[in-house]
Motif scaffolding. Structure first.
Motif, PDB file in Angstrom:
ATOM      1  N   LEU A 258      39.740  39.472  48.254  1.00  0.00           N
ATOM      2  CA  LEU A 258      38.652  39.093  47.347  1.00  0.00           C
ATOM      3  C   LEU A 258      38.906  39.577  45.922  1.00  0.00           C
ATOM      4  O   LEU A 258      38.012  39.491  45.078  1.00  0.00           O
ATOM      5  N   LEU A 259      40.095  40.064  45.640  1.00  0.00           N
ATOM      6  CA  LEU A 259      40.379  40.598  44.311  1.00  0.00           C
ATOM      7  C   LEU A 259      40.328  39.515  43.244  1.00  0.00           C
ATOM      8  O   LEU A 259      40.486  38.330  43.512  1.00  0.00           O
ATOM      9  N   ASN A 260      40.108  39.961  42.016  1.00  0.00           N
ATOM     10  CA  ASN A 260      40.072  39.067  40.851  1.00  0.00           C
ATOM     11  C   ASN A 260      39.038  37.960  40.994  1.00  0.00           C
ATOM     12  O   ASN A 260      39.346  36.772  40.931  1.00  0.00           O
ATOM     13  N   ASN A 261      37.804  38.366  41.196  1.00  0.00           N
ATOM     14  CA  ASN A 261      36.668  37.460  41.129  1.00  0.00           C
ATOM     15  C   ASN A 261      35.634  38.072  40.182  1.00  0.00           C
ATOM     16  O   ASN A 261      35.986  38.925  39.355  1.00  0.00           O
ATOM     17  N   GLN A 262      34.389  37.663  40.279  1.00  0.00           N
ATOM     18  CA  GLN A 262      33.339  38.177  39.406  1.00  0.00           C
ATOM     19  C   GLN A 262      32.210  38.815  40.211  1.00  0.00           C
ATOM     20  O   GLN A 262      31.047  38.793  39.818  1.00  0.00           O
ATOM     21  N   LEU A 263      32.563  39.428  41.321  1.00  0.00           N
ATOM     22  CA  LEU A 263      31.576  40.024  42.216  1.00  0.00           C
ATOM     23  C   LEU A 263      31.072  41.350  41.674  1.00  0.00           C
ATOM     24  O   LEU A 263      31.858  42.203  41.270  1.00  0.00           O
ATOM     25  N   GLN A 264      29.740  41.528  41.692  1.00  0.00           N
ATOM     26  CA  GLN A 264      29.131  42.789  41.278  1.00  0.00           C
ATOM     27  C   GLN A 264      28.665  43.605  42.486  1.00  0.00           C
ATOM     28  O   GLN A 264      28.596  44.831  42.423  1.00  0.00           O
ATOM     29  N   SER A 265      28.358  42.911  43.576  1.00  0.00           N
ATOM     30  CA  SER A 265      27.964  43.559  44.825  1.00  0.00           C
ATOM     31  C   SER A 265      28.051  42.512  45.928  1.00  0.00           C
ATOM     32  O   SER A 265      28.346  41.347  45.671  1.00  0.00           O
ATOM     33  N   VAL A 266      27.824  42.923  47.169  1.00  0.00           N
ATOM     34  CA  VAL A 266      27.823  41.985  48.289  1.00  0.00           C
ATOM     35  C   VAL A 266      26.527  42.180  49.067  1.00  0.00           C
ATOM     36  O   VAL A 266      25.939  43.264  49.050  1.00  0.00           O
ATOM     37  N   PRO A 267      26.055  41.149  49.768  1.00  0.00           N
ATOM     38  CA  PRO A 267      24.824  41.295  50.554  1.00  0.00           C
ATOM     39  C   PRO A 267      24.991  42.338  51.672  1.00  0.00           C
ATOM     40  O   PRO A 267      26.093  42.534  52.190  1.00  0.00           O
TER      41      PRO A 267
END
Length: 347
Positions: A186-195
């Motif tokens: 999942l690297l290099n995305n724009q994720l700030q957190s996960v459910p």
């Protein structure tokens, strides 16, 4: 008057034979552009500058390579006659979308490579028929969101690549039905957190890459992930320390409830719809297995046109055998035409 009639019939037969040869030639040894093994169950059409998929791929094909071409779209029935495929690569093309049902007949497929394209979204249920899939590469695209349940039927999946996209959030339960998954990128995305609960069902996971995302460690939405990563680090899961907070320089697994006291509104609460398409300031990608191979611009081969895949322009240099066959057909056709004119003149 039988002479001209026979000559005309000969002309029609020769023309039909030549057209049939042009349409059926797929493998290089037959005058086509692709490489095939002796049984034609492995067909390599990569690096041929194809603009559409050849229509004459043998039904017994089990491995099909279409990477490093110029495919910008797929027909919904492009693979419907290839139900024996176990391997399909479409990487390094220009695909911006996938038609609904395009993979529905590929019930034996084990590997699907869609990386290095321009996919912005995935249709719901696009992978539902691929119940034997073990490897799915979706990295190096422009995915902004994932449909709910998009991986639910992939219970045999062991390797899933979603790195280098524009994902801002993950749907609830997106990985809940992947008990055999060993690698998740999942690297290099724009994720700030996960459910909450995102990773709980990944009981076979060996390695997880989460770096180069803007993880927000000031909001309490990060606490689930921090506690899960800490627990898995103690169990020896690889890659859990790759998730770093966007601010403060800490690893996510070191964040406590005191650090993330704020009750922030996260894009994960809406799961699928992104609110922005801003690209991260720095995109660092160091997976040696994902290095993109440049297209071979010096090769030019025959293209096909949707929807019936008929040749539209000479984009290839034909093989020697194909060229000789074409010249022989033209010579016989010319002889037949002269024969017709000869009898017409006598008449």
């Amino acid at each position: 008057m039988m002479g001209p009639v026979l000559a005309a019939c000969l002309l029609i037969i020769l023309s039909t034979a030549w057209i049939s040869q042009a349409n059926e030639a797929l493998c290089k040894k037959d005058g086509g552009v692709c490489s095939c093994n002796n049984n034609k169950n492995s067909v390599d059409c990569s690096s041929k500058m194809l603009t559409a998929i050849p229509s004459n791929i043998p039904v017994e094909t089990t491995e099909l390579r279409l990477g490093l071409n110029s495919l910008s779209k797929l027909s919904p029935k492009a693979f419907h006659h290839l139900s024996k495929l176990t391997y399909l690569s479409l990487d390094n093309n220009q695909l911006q979308s996938l038609p609904i049902g395009v993979f529905d007949q590929l019930v034996e497929l084990g590997e699907l490579h869609l990386n290095y394209n321009k996919l912005k979204s995935l249709p719901p249920k696009i992978f539902d028929k691929l119940t034997k899939l073990t490897l799915l590469y979706l990295d190096q695209n422009k995915l902004q969101s994932l449909p709910h349940g998009v991986f639910d039927k992939l219970t045999k999946l062991t390797d899933l690549r979603l790195n280098v996209n524009k994902l801002q959030s993950l749907p609830n339960g997106v990985f809940h039905n992947l008990p055999l998954l060993k690698e998740l990128h999942l690297l290099n995305n724009q994720l700030q957190s996960v459910p909450r609960g995102t990773f709980d069902s990944l009981s076979s996971l060996n390695i997880l890459y989460l770096n180069n995302n803007p993880w927000d460690c000031t909001c309490n939405g990060i606490i689930y992930m921090a506690k899960w990563l800490k627990k898995k680090a103690d169990e020896g899961l690889g890659g859990v320390d790759t998730a770093g907070c966007e601010k403060g320089g800490k690893a996510v697994l070191d964040i406590t409830e005191k650090d993330a006291a704020s009750d922030c509104v996260s894009p994960n609460t809406t799961t699928a719809i992104p609110t922005s398409t801003t690209t991260p300031a720095s995109v660092i990608y160091d997976d040696i297995h994902e290095i993109k191979v440049p297209q071979e611009n010096f090769q030019k081969f025959l293209g096909y046109q949707e929807p019936d895949h008929l040749p539209t322009q000479p984009q290839c240099l034909m093989s020697i055998s194909g060229y000789l066959g074409l010249m022989m057909s033209l010579m016989l056709t010319s002889a037949a035409i002269l024969y017709v004119f000869h009898f017409l003149k006598k008449a």
